[in-house]
Design an enzyme around this catalytic site. Structure first.
Site, mmCIF file in Angstrom:
data_model
loop_
_atom_site.group_PDB
_atom_site.id
_atom_site.type_symbol
_atom_site.label_atom_id
_atom_site.label_comp_id
_atom_site.label_asym_id
_atom_site.label_seq_id
_atom_site.Cartn_x
_atom_site.Cartn_y
_atom_site.Cartn_z
ATOM 1 N N PHE A 326 -18.197 -49.342 22.194
ATOM 2 C CA PHE A 326 -19.125 -48.804 23.188
ATOM 3 C C PHE A 326 -18.452 -47.617 23.872
ATOM 4 O O PHE A 326 -17.320 -47.721 24.337
ATOM 5 C CB PHE A 326 -19.487 -49.880 24.209
ATOM 6 C CG PHE A 326 -20.702 -49.543 25.010
ATOM 7 C CD1 PHE A 326 -21.971 -49.815 24.527
ATOM 8 C CD2 PHE A 326 -20.583 -48.941 26.258
ATOM 9 C CE1 PHE A 326 -23.098 -49.500 25.258
ATOM 10 C CE2 PHE A 326 -21.695 -48.621 26.993
ATOM 11 C CZ PHE A 326 -22.968 -48.900 26.500
ATOM 12 N N CYS A 390 -22.678 -47.740 17.558
ATOM 13 C CA CYS A 390 -21.708 -48.515 18.329
ATOM 14 C C CYS A 390 -22.227 -49.903 18.643
ATOM 15 O O CYS A 390 -23.432 -50.170 18.661
ATOM 16 C CB CYS A 390 -21.357 -47.790 19.642
ATOM 17 S SG CYS A 390 -22.690 -47.829 20.865
ATOM 18 N N CYS A 391 -21.297 -50.803 18.888
ATOM 19 C CA CYS A 391 -21.552 -52.081 19.547
ATOM 20 C C CYS A 391 -20.398 -52.252 20.517
ATOM 21 O O CYS A 391 -19.792 -51.260 20.924
ATOM 22 C CB CYS A 391 -21.683 -53.232 18.548
ATOM 23 S SG CYS A 391 -20.258 -53.480 17.474
ATOM 24 N N ALA A 392 -20.085 -53.448 20.926
ATOM 25 C CA ALA A 392 -19.016 -53.611 21.910
ATOM 26 C C ALA A 392 -17.664 -53.171 21.343
ATOM 27 O O ALA A 392 -16.962 -52.348 21.922
ATOM 28 C CB ALA A 392 -18.948 -55.054 22.386
ATOM 29 N N SER A 398 -22.453 -53.030 14.774
ATOM 30 C CA SER A 398 -22.574 -51.622 14.378
ATOM 31 C C SER A 398 -22.043 -51.390 12.972
ATOM 32 O O SER A 398 -22.523 -50.493 12.252
ATOM 33 C CB SER A 398 -21.828 -50.732 15.376
ATOM 34 O OG SER A 398 -20.479 -51.133 15.493
#
Length: 444
Positions: A326, A390-392, A398
């Site tokens: 992120f 994105c992800c975390a 992602s």
């Protein structure tokens, strides 16, 4: 006024007035009956505790603040009539009812009392205090129902005013809030407890959307059930600690915040899904979600920083597409669009910048349809400049979308090959074996 009612057709206006009147005829007696009953039950006990700090004795008694304190009663009733549709009336009434039921249940199960004795007051303030004392005893403390209703009513009006009127509304709301202390009706810790309850009512019945629990279905996915149990246990432990800690210090009530946050996340994994985070397609989240789930987000943020501390924020997987954690706001200076797979983090609002959110719960598998939907968004966004998926952490949610993009673009023959390319680019990817087949299906 930001949302006037003059433009509402006459028939719709009459329906709003009728719905508001009917709800008020139910809510007002219900409030006085349940509130009075909780007071009476507490008065029968000889051991009602309090959660006041010693320094609260220095809070001044300001008799005139009984006026803003009392004004919430007028706003409570008027707000029901200032709505555009009967459905909006019902939503506001359900928020009221939620706050009242939960607060009274707490008053009955865990009564607390205010310990400060007000000085004799004359004039209009004295009259108003006398009327208040006729039904309001010193036992209904935490959570402050006054504050819970204030949060609900403040939210109801804040977008209906504009300019100076909005600033005046914020100021008057502040006076209502602070008056619970300066009239010696409540102690300090009653305020955050009440605010938490008000936010929960807003979260349960959000504006312009369904309740996050309306589509609840018990999940059949074993991993989701395990995660739900994990968060539920965490919430339960925090609740028990809060109850035990409050016996020696009122500060223990503050543990109710993370306990509620974990309970909401548990509901998400148990069957409510990503709706519990109330994240929109542009990355924005509701005010209630932002505050209620802040303890969980803080933990998720720290977890992200720990796991990615030795990794670059992003890696280039080709054709102007990047994969990463992120992002920080500074990262966006070289990116045109973010394709965001997190449900837990709010998107970064930057003027002229495109943020596309596809909220998914962490650690759970994505469906082929969801992967394809996000991959198509990447392909469309790529025409306008560099894209970040994105992800975390950039390890799972992602990564499956990035792998799908590589296969669809012909840069990889299969999901397995795409994942190998991503790893070679410097991003550790952790995917269950069964995910590869789902990626390949999404890429077709």
């Amino acid at each position: 006024m930001g949302e006037g009612v003059a433009s509402i057709p006459g028939s719709e206006r009459r329906a709003v007035l009728r719905a508001a009147a009917l709800w008020l005829l139910f809510l007002a007696p219900f409030f006085y009956l349940t509130y009075g009953t909780a007071n009476w039950l507490a008065s029968l006990r000889s051991d009602v505790p309090n959660v006041a700090f010693g320094w609260e004795r220095h809070i001044p008694f300001l008799a005139w603040t009984i006026v803003p304190y009392w004004s919430i009663n007028a706003f409570y009733a008027i707000s029901l009539f200032v709505n555009d549709t009967p459905e909006a009336v019902g939503r506001l009434a359900r928020r009221y009812l939620t706050a009242q039921v939960i607060a009274v249940a707490c008053f009955v199960a865990f009564p607390l009392q205010a310990i400060f004795v007000r000085p004799q007051t004359e004039g209009l303030p004295g009259f108003m205090f006398d009327v208040l004392g006729g039904f309001d005893k010193p036992f209904n403390q935490a959570p402050s129902l006054h504050i819970a209703l204030l949060v609900i009513i403040w939210d109801h009006w804040r977008f209906r005013f504009a300019g100076a009127a909005r600033m005046i509304w914020h100021l008057w709301s502040f006076l209502i809030g602070i008056s619970v202390l300066t009239t010696w009706q409540h102690h300090v810790l009653d305020i955050p407890a009440g605010a938490l309850l008000g936010l929960f009512a807003l979260w349960l019945f959000p504006s312009g959307d369904k309740s996050p629990l309306s589509g609840f279905r018990w999940t059949a996915e074993a991993k989701a059930r395990r995660l739900a149990a994990f968060y539920a246990v965490g919430a339960t432990v925090l609740l028990i600690v809060a109850i035990l800690a409050t016996r020696s210090s009122g500060a223990g009530l503050l543990l109710l915040w993370p306990a509620l946050a974990l309970a909401i996340v548990a509901l998400g994994y148990a069957g409510a899904g990503e709706a519990v985070f109330q994240k929109a397609a542009d990355g924005r989240i509701s005010l209630a979600s932002r505050w209620l789930l802040m303890p969980y987000r803080l933990g998720a943020w720290l977890n992200m920083l720990w796991w990615t501390r030795r990794l670059p924020e992003t890696v280039d997987i080709g054709d102007g597409v990047l994969l990463g954690r992120f992002p920080k706001r500074s990262t966006l200076s070289t990116i045109a669009t973010v394709i965001d797979l997190t449900a837990e983090f709010p998107g970064l609002v930057v003027p002229g910048f495109a943020w596309r959110a596809f909220p998914c719960l962490d650690l759970l598998s994505l469906t082929a349809g969801r992967i394809r939907e996000a991959a198509l968004a990447v392909e469309e966004a790529r025409r306008h400049g560099p894209v970040l998926i994105c992800c975390a952490l950039g390890f799972q949610r992602s990564a499956v979308v990035a792998a799908c993009v590589l296969v669809r673009a012909g840069h990889a023959a299969s999901a397995a090959s795409a994942v190998a390319q991503i790893r070679a680019a410097g991003r550790p990817v952790h995917l269950p074996a069964e995910t590869y087949a789902v990626i390949d299906e999404a890429a077709r």
